[in-house]
Structures are given as C-alpha cells and as structure tokens.
Design a protein around this motif. Sequence first.
Motif, PDB file in Angstrom:
ATOM      1  N   UNK A  86      20.496 -73.447 -13.774  1.00  0.00           N
ATOM      2  CA  UNK A  86      19.750 -72.997 -14.959  1.00  0.00           C
ATOM      3  C   UNK A  86      18.524 -73.870 -15.206  1.00  0.00           C
ATOM      4  N   UNK A  87      18.683 -75.179 -15.039  1.00  0.00           N
ATOM      5  CA  UNK A  87      17.578 -76.101 -15.252  1.00  0.00           C
ATOM      6  C   UNK A  87      16.458 -75.828 -14.250  1.00  0.00           C
ATOM      7  N   UNK A  88      16.801 -75.616 -12.993  1.00  0.00           N
ATOM      8  CA  UNK A  88      15.806 -75.357 -11.962  1.00  0.00           C
ATOM      9  C   UNK A  88      15.121 -74.012 -12.199  1.00  0.00           C
ATOM     10  N   UNK A  89      15.881 -73.001 -12.644  1.00  0.00           N
ATOM     11  CA  UNK A  89      15.289 -71.704 -12.964  1.00  0.00           C
ATOM     12  C   UNK A  89      14.282 -71.850 -14.102  1.00  0.00           C
ATOM     13  N   UNK A  90      14.654 -72.591 -15.138  1.00  0.00           N
ATOM     14  CA  UNK A  90      13.775 -72.792 -16.282  1.00  0.00           C
ATOM     15  C   UNK A  90      12.512 -73.537 -15.867  1.00  0.00           C
ATOM     16  N   UNK A  91      12.660 -74.587 -15.046  1.00  0.00           N
ATOM     17  CA  UNK A  91      11.498 -75.336 -14.564  1.00  0.00           C
ATOM     18  C   UNK A  91      10.571 -74.441 -13.745  1.00  0.00           C
ATOM     19  N   UNK A  92      11.155 -73.601 -12.900  1.00  0.00           N
ATOM     20  CA  UNK A  92      10.363 -72.686 -12.079  1.00  0.00           C
ATOM     21  C   UNK A  92       9.576 -71.729 -12.962  1.00  0.00           C
ATOM     22  N   UNK A  95       6.734 -73.481 -14.699  1.00  0.00           N
ATOM     23  CA  UNK A  95       5.643 -73.833 -13.787  1.00  0.00           C
ATOM     24  C   UNK A  95       4.792 -72.630 -13.412  1.00  0.00           C
ATOM     25  N   UNK A  96       5.071 -71.467 -14.019  1.00  0.00           N
ATOM     26  CA  UNK A  96       4.204 -70.313 -13.852  1.00  0.00           C
ATOM     27  C   UNK A  96       4.712 -69.220 -12.943  1.00  0.00           C
ATOM     28  N   UNK A  97       5.942 -69.262 -12.512  1.00  0.00           N
ATOM     29  CA  UNK A  97       6.486 -68.185 -11.675  1.00  0.00           C
ATOM     30  C   UNK A  97       6.741 -66.977 -12.570  1.00  0.00           C
ATOM     31  N   UNK A  98       5.884 -65.962 -12.430  1.00  0.00           N
ATOM     32  CA  UNK A  98       5.942 -64.796 -13.314  1.00  0.00           C
ATOM     33  C   UNK A  98       7.248 -64.025 -13.175  1.00  0.00           C
ATOM     34  N   UNK A 102       9.827 -63.271 -16.268  1.00  0.00           N
ATOM     35  CA  UNK A 102      10.264 -61.927 -16.665  1.00  0.00           C
ATOM     36  C   UNK A 102      11.779 -61.833 -16.634  1.00  0.00           C
ATOM     37  N   UNK A 103      12.383 -62.324 -15.565  1.00  0.00           N
ATOM     38  CA  UNK A 103      13.836 -62.238 -15.433  1.00  0.00           C
ATOM     39  C   UNK A 103      14.527 -63.013 -16.553  1.00  0.00           C
ATOM     40  N   UNK A 104      14.069 -64.232 -16.825  1.00  0.00           N
ATOM     41  CA  UNK A 104      14.693 -65.031 -17.881  1.00  0.00           C
ATOM     42  C   UNK A 104      14.493 -64.398 -19.256  1.00  0.00           C
ATOM     43  N   UNK A 105      13.327 -63.805 -19.489  1.00  0.00           N
ATOM     44  CA  UNK A 105      13.104 -63.168 -20.790  1.00  0.00           C
ATOM     45  C   UNK A 105      14.034 -61.979 -20.975  1.00  0.00           C
ATOM     46  N   UNK A 106      14.304 -61.253 -19.901  1.00  0.00           N
ATOM     47  CA  UNK A 106      15.250 -60.139 -20.002  1.00  0.00           C
ATOM     48  C   UNK A 106      16.676 -60.636 -20.223  1.00  0.00           C
ATOM     49  N   UNK A 107      17.047 -61.710 -19.525  1.00  0.00           N
ATOM     50  CA  UNK A 107      18.415 -62.208 -19.606  1.00  0.00           C
ATOM     51  C   UNK A 107      18.678 -62.988 -20.897  1.00  0.00           C
ATOM     52  N   UNK A 108      17.821 -63.931 -21.189  1.00  0.00           N
ATOM     53  CA  UNK A 108      18.067 -64.845 -22.308  1.00  0.00           C
ATOM     54  C   UNK A 108      17.549 -64.329 -23.639  1.00  0.00           C
ATOM     55  N   UNK A 109      16.447 -63.572 -23.609  1.00  0.00           N
ATOM     56  CA  UNK A 109      15.836 -63.122 -24.850  1.00  0.00           C
ATOM     57  C   UNK A 109      16.093 -61.651 -25.146  1.00  0.00           C
TER      58      UNK A 109
END
Length: 135
Positions: A86-92, A95-98, A102-109
């Motif tokens: 999770x930490x590495x996904x958040x850092x990625x 750092x600007x990985x679109x 998008x994936x995290x905004x769908x999953x977490x938000x």
Amino acid sequence: MTGQSEKTAKTTYQVKNIKMGEKTVVGRVVGRNKTVIPEDEFYKLACLHCSWKDLSDFYSVPEGTLRDNFRDLYIKGTQTTKQKLRQKMFETAMNGDRVMMIWLSKQWLSMSDNGIQGGDDDSMLPWTTKEQDEE
C-alpha cells in the motif's frame, strides 16, 4: 572441438564429494516429530504470502500444527507485506503515475468513471408528460 563441447554440454553436473556438517537451529519445537522451525525463517516465508500448504510441505509438518503454533507470525508477515505494498502504491501515485492515481481514487475514495455513486436511492425519477404539465 565442436563435438567435444557438445559432449560436455549434454552431461549433467553431479557432486562427487558431498560434505556433511552439523549445526544448531534455534526455533519453535512443533509436532510429534519435534521439528524445530526458526521464527525468522517462517516470518520471511509468511511475508512472501506462502500458503499454509506451501509451508506445510516445506517443513514437513501438518498444516493444522503450523496454524496452531505460528498463526501470530503468519498474520504479522502477511500484514507487513500488505502495508509495504500500500505504501509503495501510494508513493507511486504521488510521484505522478496517473494510472495508479485513478485506481486508488476508485478504490479508496469510491470514485467512478460515470459519476454516479451507488447508494440506497437507486429509484427512477418521476416521469411527466406535456399533458400532465398543461392540467
């Protein structure tokens, strides 16, 4: 020379002089055979998300015995790996990985592409016609 290299390539290497040694292993003693399993080794395998079956085969100990004796280390190891992922996904994403953003905004938000959020109110809007508006 070509024929000679082909012969050596086809033969498999076998150890002729096997050296045996002895070492002391410190760990939890489990099972009827009194198998000693080092905690740090088990923890590393749990961090790799090895299944209980894999661990059972590796240590030659029944799955139930491992579950009873190592559940705490297994949970800690798998949770540690999930946390690092999770930490590495958040850092990625930060750092600007679109794609990751998008994936995290769908999953977490709970965001979606169509803008409609699934809620308790999934009923249709009322339908009116011109005839009803004129009355």
